[in-house]
Design a protein around this motif. Structure first.
Motif, PDB file in Angstrom:
ATOM      1  N   LEU A 107      40.728  38.600  50.617  1.00 41.98           N
ATOM      2  CA  LEU A 107      41.446  39.798  50.550  1.00 41.98           C
ATOM      3  C   LEU A 107      42.600  38.544  49.322  1.00 41.98           C
ATOM      4  O   LEU A 107      43.204  38.833  48.303  1.00 41.98           O
ATOM      5  CB  LEU A 107      43.199  39.170  51.351  1.00 41.98           C
ATOM      6  CG  LEU A 107      42.744  40.083  53.028  1.00 41.98           C
ATOM      7  CD1 LEU A 107      43.158  40.102  53.853  1.00 41.98           C
ATOM      8  CD2 LEU A 107      43.319  41.598  51.727  1.00 41.98           C
ATOM      9  N   GLN A 108      41.899  37.147  49.454  1.00 43.87           N
ATOM     10  CA  GLN A 108      42.055  35.569  48.048  1.00 43.87           C
ATOM     11  C   GLN A 108      41.729  36.544  47.299  1.00 43.87           C
ATOM     12  O   GLN A 108      42.409  36.430  46.153  1.00 43.87           O
ATOM     13  CB  GLN A 108      41.879  34.644  48.884  1.00 43.87           C
ATOM     14  CG  GLN A 108      42.772  34.018  48.518  1.00 43.87           C
ATOM     15  CD  GLN A 108      42.272  32.684  48.595  1.00 43.87           C
ATOM     16  OE1 GLN A 108      40.830  32.959  49.438  1.00 43.87           O
ATOM     17  NE2 GLN A 108      42.721  31.468  49.166  1.00 43.87           N
ATOM     18  N   LEU A 109      40.350  37.301  46.759  1.00 38.39           N
ATOM     19  CA  LEU A 109      39.730  37.288  46.007  1.00 38.39           C
ATOM     20  C   LEU A 109      40.102  38.350  45.111  1.00 38.39           C
ATOM     21  O   LEU A 109      40.820  38.390  44.165  1.00 38.39           O
ATOM     22  CB  LEU A 109      38.504  37.510  46.327  1.00 38.39           C
ATOM     23  CG  LEU A 109      37.580  36.410  46.391  1.00 38.39           C
ATOM     24  CD1 LEU A 109      35.730  37.033  46.330  1.00 38.39           C
ATOM     25  CD2 LEU A 109      37.369  35.156  44.414  1.00 38.39           C
ATOM     26  N   VAL A 146      43.204  41.259  40.990  1.00 35.17           N
ATOM     27  CA  VAL A 146      44.475  42.156  40.397  1.00 35.17           C
ATOM     28  C   VAL A 146      45.474  41.620  39.662  1.00 35.17           C
ATOM     29  O   VAL A 146      46.215  41.747  38.761  1.00 35.17           O
ATOM     30  CB  VAL A 146      45.359  42.470  41.441  1.00 35.17           C
ATOM     31  CG1 VAL A 146      46.771  42.650  41.085  1.00 35.17           C
ATOM     32  CG2 VAL A 146      44.703  43.594  42.720  1.00 35.17           C
ATOM     33  N   SER A 147      45.739  40.411  39.864  1.00 33.92           N
ATOM     34  CA  SER A 147      47.298  39.067  38.943  1.00 33.92           C
ATOM     35  C   SER A 147      46.193  39.193  37.150  1.00 33.92           C
ATOM     36  O   SER A 147      46.620  39.027  37.077  1.00 33.92           O
ATOM     37  CB  SER A 147      47.066  37.676  39.892  1.00 33.92           C
ATOM     38  OG  SER A 147      47.344  38.041  40.939  1.00 33.92           O
ATOM     39  N   THR A 148      44.697  39.174  37.735  1.00 33.75           N
ATOM     40  CA  THR A 148      44.576  38.875  36.147  1.00 33.75           C
ATOM     41  C   THR A 148      44.196  40.211  35.547  1.00 33.75           C
ATOM     42  O   THR A 148      44.766  39.953  33.875  1.00 33.75           O
ATOM     43  CB  THR A 148      42.812  38.450  36.670  1.00 33.75           C
ATOM     44  OG1 THR A 148      42.991  37.597  37.342  1.00 33.75           O
ATOM     45  CG2 THR A 148      41.849  38.011  35.457  1.00 33.75           C
ATOM     46  N   THR A 149      43.867  40.915  36.219  1.00 35.56           N
ATOM     47  CA  THR A 149      43.576  42.262  35.529  1.00 35.56           C
ATOM     48  C   THR A 149      45.133  42.766  34.767  1.00 35.56           C
ATOM     49  O   THR A 149      45.711  43.634  33.960  1.00 35.56           O
ATOM     50  CB  THR A 149      43.561  43.320  36.068  1.00 35.56           C
ATOM     51  OG1 THR A 149      43.852  43.455  37.628  1.00 35.56           O
ATOM     52  CG2 THR A 149      41.650  43.427  36.026  1.00 35.56           C
ATOM     53  N   THR A 150      46.926  42.881  35.471  1.00 39.51           N
ATOM     54  CA  THR A 150      47.509  43.492  35.196  1.00 39.51           C
ATOM     55  C   THR A 150      48.562  42.019  34.376  1.00 39.51           C
ATOM     56  O   THR A 150      49.301  42.808  34.015  1.00 39.51           O
ATOM     57  CB  THR A 150      48.991  43.067  36.417  1.00 39.51           C
ATOM     58  OG1 THR A 150      48.438  42.069  37.180  1.00 39.51           O
ATOM     59  CG2 THR A 150      48.377  43.744  37.481  1.00 39.51           C
TER      60      THR A 150
END
Ligand SMILES: CSCCC(=O)C(=O)COP(=O)(O)O
Ligand SMILES: [Zn+2]
Length: 218
Positions: free
Chosen positions: A205-207, A212-216
């Motif tokens: 879940l953490q990864l 998701v944060s990096t791609t957004t």
């Protein structure tokens, strides 16, 4: 009939083994956790850890034998684990259970918190599910979660309501896990499988969140 000396010593020796193995993994922080091994079914008697002990150490006062009402069968100054009633519920619900282990770990606490407000944690398609004795392809398991009632009889009753023969464990929210098996070897295997699945899922879940944060943001 009461447990023989030989039966008690065998149960105590097995508890020593399990306790030292789990202690090496830091699974007993702050004297938490308790372990039991069943000696006989009828009438129920099992060896259980004494309450409040440092479970990373061995001493002659680590265990005692209790009956179906969680009362010591011998005169002793030792107090059974405060959570002995939960072990008794497991043995009464599953007469084939021979050992019951309880540990507080960061991963089992995190999983119970991540699923706050839900009454179970589910996971599917992980090889280690076979470690729970479930061999069906792409199996999904659902581990019940109960709230952490301070009153142990209430907690034991809530656990009794949700445990099933489908999955050999129950999570107590922000507290820990109880797992059991036909004997100490099986209960240990179940505990290791659960802890792997909890850690895997929490890390996943953490990864996923990090990806998701990096791609957004890019
Ligand atoms: C310090 S941990 C709080 C009590 C608990 O949850 C536990 O597992 C240990 O209790 P015990 O009476 O078995 O030592
Ligand atoms: Zn506990």
């Amino acid at each position: 009939m009461t447990a023989t000396l030989e039966q008690r010593l065998d149960a105590f020796r097995r508890l020593d083994d399990a306790k030292l193995t789990f202690a090496r993994r830091d699974w007993f922080p702050g004297t938490s956790g308790n372990l039991s091994i069943k000696i006989q079914n009828d009438p129920l008697q099992f060896a259980v850890t004494a309450s409040g002990k440092d479970k990373t150490k061995l001493s002659p006062e680590d265990y005692l034998v209790v009956d179906q009402d969680s009362r010591p069968v011998d005169e002793t100054a030792l107090k059974p684990s405060a959570e002995t009633l939960i072990h008794a519920v497991v043995y009464k619900t599953f007469p084939k259970a021979g050992a019951c282990f309880h540990v507080h770990t960061v991963w089992n606490n995190l999983i119970s918190e991540l699923y706050f407000g839900q009454r179970a944690f589910s996971i599917q398609g992980q090889e280690l599910i076979k470690g729970l004795g479930i061999w069906e392809e792409n199996a999904r398991i659902t581990v019940p979660i109960v709230e952490n009632f301070a009153d142990i009889p209430t907690l034991a009753t809530e656990i009794e309501k949700v445990i099933t023969s489908e999955v050999p464990g129950v999570l107590i929210r922000n507290h820990g896990i109880y797992t059991w098996g036909g004997n100490d070897f099986e209960a240990k295997r179940h505990l290791e499988a659960f802890e792997f699945l909890f850690e895997y899922h929490a890390r996943w879940l953490q990864l996923r969140q990090a990806v998701v944060s990096t791609t957004t943001t890019n």
